[in-house]
Design a protein around this motif. Structure first.
Motif, PDB file in Angstrom:
ATOM      1  N   TYR A  89       0.835  -1.203   0.000  1.00  0.00           N
ATOM      2  CA  TYR A  89       0.000   0.000   0.000  1.00  0.00           C
ATOM      3  C   TYR A  89       0.871   1.253   0.000  1.00  0.00           C
ATOM      4  O   TYR A  89       0.632   2.195  -0.771  1.00  0.00           O
ATOM      5  N   VAL A  90       1.874   1.288   0.874  1.00  0.00           N
ATOM      6  CA  VAL A  90       2.718   2.484   0.995  1.00  0.00           C
ATOM      7  C   VAL A  90       3.477   2.741  -0.305  1.00  0.00           C
ATOM      8  O   VAL A  90       3.578   3.891  -0.769  1.00  0.00           O
ATOM      9  N   VAL A  91       3.997   1.694  -0.917  1.00  0.00           N
ATOM     10  CA  VAL A  91       4.753   1.858  -2.165  1.00  0.00           C
ATOM     11  C   VAL A  91       3.866   2.458  -3.259  1.00  0.00           C
ATOM     12  O   VAL A  91       4.260   3.426  -3.937  1.00  0.00           O
ATOM     13  N   VAL A  92       2.669   1.918  -3.435  1.00  0.00           N
ATOM     14  CA  VAL A  92       1.816   2.433  -4.517  1.00  0.00           C
ATOM     15  C   VAL A  92       1.278   3.825  -4.177  1.00  0.00           C
ATOM     16  O   VAL A  92       1.030   4.631  -5.081  1.00  0.00           O
ATOM     17  N   GLN A  93       1.101   4.132  -2.898  1.00  0.00           N
ATOM     18  CA  GLN A  93       0.689   5.478  -2.512  1.00  0.00           C
ATOM     19  C   GLN A  93       1.758   6.495  -2.912  1.00  0.00           C
ATOM     20  O   GLN A  93       1.459   7.560  -3.471  1.00  0.00           O
ATOM     21  N   ILE A  94       3.016   6.168  -2.636  1.00  0.00           N
ATOM     22  CA  ILE A  94       4.111   7.082  -2.978  1.00  0.00           C
ATOM     23  C   ILE A  94       4.231   7.232  -4.491  1.00  0.00           C
ATOM     24  O   ILE A  94       4.357   8.353  -5.015  1.00  0.00           O
ATOM     25  N   LEU A  95       4.175   6.119  -5.210  1.00  0.00           N
ATOM     26  CA  LEU A  95       4.264   6.177  -6.667  1.00  0.00           C
ATOM     27  C   LEU A  95       3.068   6.913  -7.274  1.00  0.00           C
ATOM     28  O   LEU A  95       3.226   7.719  -8.204  1.00  0.00           O
ATOM     29  N   GLY A  96       1.874   6.637  -6.758  1.00  0.00           N
ATOM     30  CA  GLY A  96       0.690   7.326  -7.248  1.00  0.00           C
ATOM     31  C   GLY A  96       0.758   8.817  -7.000  1.00  0.00           C
ATOM     32  O   GLY A  96       0.373   9.623  -7.865  1.00  0.00           O
ATOM     33  N   GLY A  97       1.256   9.204  -5.831  1.00  0.00           N
ATOM     34  CA  GLY A  97       1.389  10.627  -5.530  1.00  0.00           C
ATOM     35  C   GLY A  97       2.344  11.321  -6.475  1.00  0.00           C
ATOM     36  O   GLY A  97       2.069  12.432  -6.965  1.00  0.00           O
ATOM     37  N   ALA A  98       3.485  10.690  -6.759  1.00  0.00           N
ATOM     38  CA  ALA A  98       4.446  11.278  -7.694  1.00  0.00           C
ATOM     39  C   ALA A  98       3.836  11.423  -9.087  1.00  0.00           C
ATOM     40  O   ALA A  98       4.003  12.453  -9.750  1.00  0.00           O
ATOM     41  N   ALA A  99       3.099  10.398  -9.518  1.00  0.00           N
ATOM     42  CA  ALA A  99       2.441  10.469 -10.822  1.00  0.00           C
ATOM     43  C   ALA A  99       1.401  11.581 -10.849  1.00  0.00           C
ATOM     44  O   ALA A  99       1.240  12.274 -11.861  1.00  0.00           O
ATOM     45  N   GLY A 100       0.698  11.772  -9.731  1.00  0.00           N
ATOM     46  CA  GLY A 100      -0.292  12.843  -9.655  1.00  0.00           C
ATOM     47  C   GLY A 100       0.330  14.218  -9.788  1.00  0.00           C
ATOM     48  O   GLY A 100      -0.231  15.103 -10.459  1.00  0.00           O
ATOM     49  N   ALA A 101       1.494  14.412  -9.162  1.00  0.00           N
ATOM     50  CA  ALA A 101       2.182  15.704  -9.281  1.00  0.00           C
ATOM     51  C   ALA A 101       2.589  15.962 -10.729  1.00  0.00           C
ATOM     52  O   ALA A 101       2.419  17.075 -11.255  1.00  0.00           O
ATOM     53  N   MET A 102       3.125  14.934 -11.385  1.00  0.00           N
ATOM     54  CA  MET A 102       3.535  15.095 -12.784  1.00  0.00           C
ATOM     55  C   MET A 102       2.337  15.353 -13.694  1.00  0.00           C
ATOM     56  O   MET A 102       2.404  16.169 -14.624  1.00  0.00           O
ATOM     57  N   ALA A 103       1.226  14.665 -13.430  1.00  0.00           N
ATOM     58  CA  ALA A 103       0.028  14.872 -14.244  1.00  0.00           C
ATOM     59  C   ALA A 103      -0.500  16.294 -14.091  1.00  0.00           C
ATOM     60  O   ALA A 103      -0.929  16.925 -15.071  1.00  0.00           O
ATOM     61  N   ALA A 104      -0.462  16.824 -12.863  1.00  0.00           N
ATOM     62  CA  ALA A 104      -0.905  18.201 -12.644  1.00  0.00           C
ATOM     63  C   ALA A 104      -0.019  19.168 -13.423  1.00  0.00           C
ATOM     64  O   ALA A 104      -0.510  20.111 -14.060  1.00  0.00           O
ATOM     65  N   HIS A 105       1.287  18.947 -13.392  1.00  0.00           N
ATOM     66  CA  HIS A 105       2.198  19.801 -14.149  1.00  0.00           C
ATOM     67  C   HIS A 105       1.902  19.732 -15.643  1.00  0.00           C
ATOM     68  O   HIS A 105       1.913  20.755 -16.340  1.00  0.00           O
ATOM     69  N   ALA A 106       1.651  18.511 -16.129  1.00  0.00           N
ATOM     70  CA  ALA A 106       1.387  18.344 -17.565  1.00  0.00           C
ATOM     71  C   ALA A 106       0.128  19.093 -17.981  1.00  0.00           C
ATOM     72  O   ALA A 106       0.087  19.702 -19.063  1.00  0.00           O
ATOM     73  N   MET A 107      -0.898  19.059 -17.147  1.00  0.00           N
ATOM     74  CA  MET A 107      -2.144  19.747 -17.482  1.00  0.00           C
ATOM     75  C   MET A 107      -1.950  21.244 -17.624  1.00  0.00           C
ATOM     76  O   MET A 107      -2.622  21.904 -18.430  1.00  0.00           O
ATOM     77  N   PHE A 108      -1.018  21.801 -16.845  1.00  0.00           N
ATOM     78  CA  PHE A 108      -0.791  23.239 -16.865  1.00  0.00           C
ATOM     79  C   PHE A 108       0.456  23.615 -17.673  1.00  0.00           C
ATOM     80  O   PHE A 108       0.947  24.742 -17.566  1.00  0.00           O
TER      81      PHE A 108
END
Length: 224
Positions: A89-108
């Motif tokens: 759970y912790v590993v995928v939470q960290i990876l998912g969070g990093a992907a979310g930050a990158m996706a937000a940057h890509a949108m903007f």
């Protein structure tokens, strides 16, 4: 749980990613729309609280909607998760969070990864993170015990409030803290400041878990 581990892990990664997208994306949007820090924080707050209500309602039945290593730690200590599952759970939470930050940057149309230069440090900030996480874990424990159907709203409203009554604006989540080191925007935190935040968050989570184990258990359960 009725869902197998791969789907539970997918739900945790997706939920943490969408949560970070809400935090980082609304922070970038706020910076672009206003120079007023209070207005920017309000926009960031409302987006985060609202997203939590949606994500917990949508993904809670699959994985428990933890999206937070501090919450997963509490589940491990309460024997709701085994050690291997909690680690996953912790590993995928960290990876998912990093992907979310990158996706937000890509949108903007921002650089995908940009180390934050936003300083967040000092005793008051660390205490705030301990208090924020302590309150979040107590809210979750009490909600699960007494008002499970209202839990999405309880968590969303707690975080909305904690943005404003804590000096740190209530990160209260190690995975989100790490993700926010990857954005040099309104919601970011310098990588050098993240370890102290995470230590305070875990300390608050441990204290809340111990207290909840006593406070929310009826006398007859304590005697058995």
């Amino acid at each position: 749980m009725p869902f197998d581990l791969p789907r539970r892990l997918a739900a945790e990664a997706l939920g943490t990613g969408l949560l970070v997208m809400a935090v980082v994306g609304s922070g970038i949007m706020a910076e672009r729309l206003t120079d007023d820090v209070a207005v920017a924080l309000l926009g960031n707050t409302l987006a985060t609280g609202a997203m939590l209500v949606v994500l917990i309602s949508m993904l809670g039945p699959i994985s428990g909607a933890q999206f937070n290593p501090a919450v997963t730690l509490a589940a491990l200590l309460g024997r709701q998760l085994g050690a291997a599952t909690a680690l996953a759970y912790v590993v995928v939470q960290i990876l998912g969070g990093a992907a979310g930050a990158m996706a937000a940057h890509a949108m903007f149309a921002e650089q995908l990864l940009a180390w934050s230069t936003n300083a967040r440090t000092g005793g008051g900030q660390w205490l705030a993170e301990g208090v924020a996480t302590f309150g979040l874990l107590l809210t979750i424990a009490a909600g699960l015990r007494f008002a499970a159907s209202a839990l999405p709203w309880l968590v969303g409203l707690y975080i909305t409030a904690a943005y404003w009554f804590t000096a740190s604006t209530s990160f209260a989540n190690p995975a989100v803290t790490l993700a926010r080191t990857l954005t040099d925007s309104f919601s970011g935190i310098r990588p050098v400041d993240a370890p102290a935040f995470i230590a305070a968050q875990l300390a608050g989570a441990l204290l809340a878990t111990v207290l909840a184990g006593w406070l929310f258990r009826p006398d007859q359960e304590l005697r058995t």
